[in-house]
Scaffold this active site. Structure first.
Site, PDB file in Angstrom:
ATOM      1  N   ASP A 158       1.014  -1.370   0.112  1.00  0.00           N
ATOM      2  CA  ASP A 158      -0.391  -0.091   0.145  1.00  0.00           C
ATOM      3  C   ASP A 158       0.966   1.163   0.043  1.00  0.00           C
ATOM      4  O   ASP A 158       0.494   2.209  -0.710  1.00  0.00           O
ATOM      5  CB  ASP A 158      -0.971   0.143   1.142  1.00  0.00           C
ATOM      6  CG  ASP A 158      -1.481  -0.980   1.495  1.00  0.00           C
ATOM      7  OD1 ASP A 158      -2.518  -1.469   0.156  1.00  0.00           O
ATOM      8  OD2 ASP A 158      -2.566  -1.384   2.273  1.00  0.00           O
TER       9      ASP A 158
ATOM     10  N   LYS B   1       9.786   5.497   5.715  1.00  0.00           N
ATOM     11  CA  LYS B   1      10.042   5.262   7.602  1.00  0.00           C
ATOM     12  C   LYS B   1      10.197   3.983   7.599  1.00  0.00           C
ATOM     13  O   LYS B   1       9.219   3.100   7.238  1.00  0.00           O
ATOM     14  CB  LYS B   1       8.978   5.821   7.803  1.00  0.00           C
ATOM     15  CG  LYS B   1       7.399   4.998   8.021  1.00  0.00           C
ATOM     16  CD  LYS B   1       6.649   5.664   8.665  1.00  0.00           C
ATOM     17  CE  LYS B   1       4.554   5.220   8.747  1.00  0.00           C
ATOM     18  NZ  LYS B   1       4.556   4.736   9.158  1.00  0.00           N
TER      19      LYS B   1
ATOM     20  N   SER C  42       4.359 -11.618  -6.231  1.00  0.00           N
ATOM     21  CA  SER C  42       3.233 -11.740  -8.040  1.00  0.00           C
ATOM     22  C   SER C  42       2.388 -11.037  -7.708  1.00  0.00           C
ATOM     23  O   SER C  42       1.852 -10.339  -8.391  1.00  0.00           O
ATOM     24  CB  SER C  42       3.220 -12.878  -8.332  1.00  0.00           C
ATOM     25  OG  SER C  42       2.496 -13.545  -7.101  1.00  0.00           O
TER      26      SER C  42
ATOM     27  N   HIS D  97      15.188  -3.007   5.386  1.00  0.00           N
ATOM     28  CA  HIS D  97      15.578  -1.472   4.874  1.00  0.00           C
ATOM     29  C   HIS D  97      17.478  -1.628   5.412  1.00  0.00           C
ATOM     30  O   HIS D  97      18.175  -0.803   4.162  1.00  0.00           O
ATOM     31  CB  HIS D  97      15.071  -0.018   5.991  1.00  0.00           C
ATOM     32  CG  HIS D  97      13.448  -0.426   5.597  1.00  0.00           C
ATOM     33  ND1 HIS D  97      13.587   0.719   6.114  1.00  0.00           N
ATOM     34  CD2 HIS D  97      13.081  -0.826   4.821  1.00  0.00           C
ATOM     35  CE1 HIS D  97      12.132   1.191   5.913  1.00  0.00           C
ATOM     36  NE2 HIS D  97      11.992   0.376   5.326  1.00  0.00           N
TER      37      HIS D  97
ATOM     38  N   TYR E  61      14.557  -6.810  -6.432  1.00  0.00           N
ATOM     39  CA  TYR E  61      15.534  -6.054  -6.272  1.00  0.00           C
ATOM     40  C   TYR E  61      16.749  -5.829  -6.617  1.00  0.00           C
ATOM     41  O   TYR E  61      16.980  -4.790  -6.777  1.00  0.00           O
ATOM     42  CB  TYR E  61      14.976  -5.142  -4.692  1.00  0.00           C
ATOM     43  CG  TYR E  61      16.053  -5.668  -3.648  1.00  0.00           C
ATOM     44  CD1 TYR E  61      17.591  -4.923  -3.774  1.00  0.00           C
ATOM     45  CD2 TYR E  61      15.581  -6.433  -2.868  1.00  0.00           C
ATOM     46  CE1 TYR E  61      18.385  -4.959  -2.711  1.00  0.00           C
ATOM     47  CE2 TYR E  61      16.836  -7.198  -2.134  1.00  0.00           C
ATOM     48  CZ  TYR E  61      17.693  -5.480  -1.654  1.00  0.00           C
ATOM     49  OH  TYR E  61      18.927  -6.363  -0.895  1.00  0.00           O
TER      50      TYR E  61
END
Length: 170
Positions: free
Chosen positions: A18, A101, A43, A83, A62
């Site tokens: 989202d 964040k 996917s 992260h 990625y």
């Protein structure tokens, strides 16, 4: 709003949940910005993202985006525990980074991320964003508060951010 472009910037987004898709929407509104690729291990999220930017490349890993020399910057919108690895790899690949964040899961990760940034400081731009700080309402508050005649003595400040999400979804 985004300023007029000086040049075109090709952006990849890591994480098509989202928040990642909300950032895709915001990037698409910036003149000169192009969503070149989106990565997500799930996917179904990539399928959903394809409806937003059908011309983009969609990949499950990625790291393949980091090898693409035509991509200038990455937006990282994944869970916090991912992260540090993604941030360090993106800087190592010579990409500018916007990291959603929260910066890191712990201090050790934050220290590794800082060292990675310091190794490219002055060459690459990094921004750590947070919805309530990156959205325009903070500028609106600052502008409002610069005119003290508008308000009396401030004794408390409260801010809320509401999203229109499907029932039962946090």
């Amino acid at each position: 709003t985004c300023a007029l472009p000086i040049y075109r910037i090709r952006v990849s987004v890591i994480g098509a949940g989202d928040r990642g898709l909300e950032l895709v929407h915001q990037i698409r509104m910036c003149p000169g910005a192009e969503i070149a690729a989106i990565a997500d291990i799930y996917s179904k999220r990539l399928e959903k993202a394809a409806a937003f930017v059908p011309a983009a490349q969609f990949v499950p890993d990625y790291r393949s985006l980091l090898d693409d020399s035509s991509i200038d910057a990455v937006v990282i919108a994944t869970p916090t525990h991912l992260h540090a690895e993604q941030f360090i790899a993106a800087l190592g690949a010579g990409k500018h980074v916007y990291l959603e964040k929260t910066l890191a899961l712990d201090v050790a990760q934050a220290n590794r991320m800082r060292a990675a940034y310091e190794s490219v400081a002055g060459k690459l731009t990094v921004q750590v964003g947070h919805q309530s700080c990156s959205f325009g309402q903070m500028d609106d508050v600052r502008q409002f508060l610069t005119q003290p005649a508008r308000i009396g003595k401030v004794s408390a400040i409260s801010m809320r951010n509401f999203r229109n999400t499907p029932y039962g979804k946090p």
